[in-house]
Design an enzyme around this catalytic site. Structure first.
Site, PDB file in Angstrom:
ATOM      1  N   HIS A  40      88.440  14.223 -59.604  1.00  0.00           N
ATOM      2  CA  HIS A  40      87.101  14.493 -60.126  1.00  0.00           C
ATOM      3  C   HIS A  40      86.904  15.955 -60.506  1.00  0.00           C
ATOM      4  CE1 HIS A  40      85.054  10.611 -59.627  1.00  0.00           C
ATOM      5  NE2 HIS A  40      85.855  10.444 -58.598  1.00  0.00           N
ATOM      6  N   SER A  82      84.298  12.397 -54.176  1.00  0.00           N
ATOM      7  CA  SER A  82      83.778  11.482 -55.185  1.00  0.00           C
ATOM      8  C   SER A  82      82.411  10.899 -54.862  1.00  0.00           C
ATOM      9  CB  SER A  82      84.769  10.331 -55.409  1.00  0.00           C
ATOM     10  OG  SER A  82      84.948   9.579 -54.221  1.00  0.00           O
ATOM     11  N   LYS A  98      89.369   9.584 -65.859  1.00  0.00           N
ATOM     12  CA  LYS A  98      87.999  10.081 -65.759  1.00  0.00           C
ATOM     13  C   LYS A  98      87.721  11.032 -66.924  1.00  0.00           C
ATOM     14  CE  LYS A  98      87.609   9.113 -60.836  1.00  0.00           C
ATOM     15  NZ  LYS A  98      88.836   8.287 -60.726  1.00  0.00           N
TER      16      LYS A  98
END
Length: 401
Positions: A211, A183, A242
């Protein structure tokens, strides 16, 4: 009046201020979009995890409204008592099908998914072998498990083999765990090599794809799909917060794993389940990922364009391979100055320093999204050029651009 037993916190805060690390929360006044308003200032937003722009997608908004109308504002209970709604089961079935696993289980956040699964499946007779740059939620889960924790050098498969050899036969179970995409630096784990080595030692393999979900692999299925490793990674963790544009986390794996977590994972057992609006929107997001490949295409087009622009200016982007692109300042105070000056120029790129990253690796972390326009990215690059020259982070190379 007695002395304040928390007075030492003032001294800690003063120290942060002296080192230029004290930060006030930026307040978003509107939607999480490529251009939006923070603290009353209109800015181009390069700090959001909203990779595909789904937080404002009409399909997700409509699904959230519909879910509220059908199910109400909240669930009213934990999953194991009265809080498992039919839509929770629908979402988990969609996630399992999407990830090509037998089952999936939704948690209240990606953090609790990592902490919950690691602390549940391992104990004090086991060993966890973890990449040194794994996410804080993995680290906390390892500590809560009471298992032996061994660390291998970042993305170093040779060092992983060394640690596996040193721990072989000494513990009941071995878990090898890594982020899929890291990240802070935006680099990708060498997952195929990690799996190959871990299998030789009969280790459990776990990947945190927070991610990578919605960003890598076919239709956004993550690094397991990207490397063609379906069926070889035992535990996959992802996030709904996300690229999916909502809130929460999930674990995908075998039916036995999910059934075990339902009975043992404390964050799942003791937290109220997702509200209908969030669950409905997440269902719509997974459908959209499979219906509209242009979302990821635009994300990666923008990523390549912006990354190339930063590198052409002479910025250190730390070898990023994904939409997460750090701009290394090399000093925490300088990183915060860079972030603040960019904000003044209309660009929101948050500064990050110690303890999140080593002081000498302090940076602003940028994330482009599918919804950024080329005009917005060009304006951002111009601001980086101006401020980078001003702070001495780049030199004549930028002037020749």
């Amino acid at each position: 009046m007695s002395d304040n037993p928390l007075a030492y916190l003032d001294a800690e805060l003063d120290d942060l201020k002296e080192r230029g690390l004290f930060r006030s929360l930026r307040v978003l006044e509107g939607r999480q979009a490529a251009e939006t308003t923070f603290d009353g200032k209109h800015v181009i937003n390069l700090s959001s995890n909203n990779y595909l722009g789904l937080t404002t997608h009409p399909k997700l908004i409509a699904a959230a409204h519909d879910a509220i109308d059908r199910y109400g504002a909240g669930s009213g209970s934990v999953r194991t008592i009265a809080g498992t709604m039919s839509q929770h089961m629908e979402l988990e079935a969609k996630i399992a099908a999407f990830k090509h696993t037998e089952a999936a289980l939704v948690f209240q956040s990606g953090f609790t998914a990592n902490a919950g699964v690691v602390s549940s499946v391992l104990g004090k007779e086991d060993v966890i072998i973890s990449d040194e740059l794994n996410h804080a939620s993995i680290i906390d889960g390892c500590r809560l498990s009471r298992a032996k924790i061994a660390v291998f050098k970042h993305k170093d498969v040779v060092d992983l083999r060394r640690v596996l050899s040193e721990t072989q036969g000494k513990y009941r179970h071995t878990l090898v765990i890594t982020d899929g995409v890291f990240s802070m630096d935006g680099d990708i784990a060498p997952l195929a090599d990690i799996v190959e080595v871990a299998e030789q030692f009969k280790a459990i393999i776990m990947v945190d794809d927070a991610h990578a979900s919605g960003v890598m692999g076919n239709q956004g299925r993550g690094t397991v799909d990207h490397f063609g490793l379906h069926g070889r990674v035992h535990i996959q963790v992802g996030t709904l917060s996300k690229a999916i544009g909502c809130l929460g986390g999930y674990v995908a794996g075998s039916r036995a794993l999910v059934d075990y977590l339902i009975h043992k994972a404390r964050p799942f057992l003791f937290s109220t389940s997702h509200p209908p609006a969030v669950t409905g929107a997440a269902i719509a997001a997974f459908e959209l990922l499979q219906e509209d490949p242009t979302l990821m295409e635009r994300l990666w087009d923008n990523t390549r364009y912006f990354k190339a622009g930063l590198e052409a200016l002479g910025f250190d982007t730390s070898g990023s391979e994904t939409p997460i692109t750090p701009v290394i300042a090399g000093d925490a105070k300088l990183a915060m100055q860079l972030s603040d000056r960019l904000f003044e120029e209309g660009i929101f790129a948050q500064g990050i320093g110690f303890p999140t990253v080593p002081n000498e690796k302090s940076r602003v972390r940028t994330i482009v999204t599918a919804t950024h326009t080329r005009e917005e990215l060009d304006l951002a690059l111009k601001a980086f050029e101006k401020v980078g020259l001003e702070l001495g982070l780049i030199g004549a190379k930028a002037l020749a651009r």
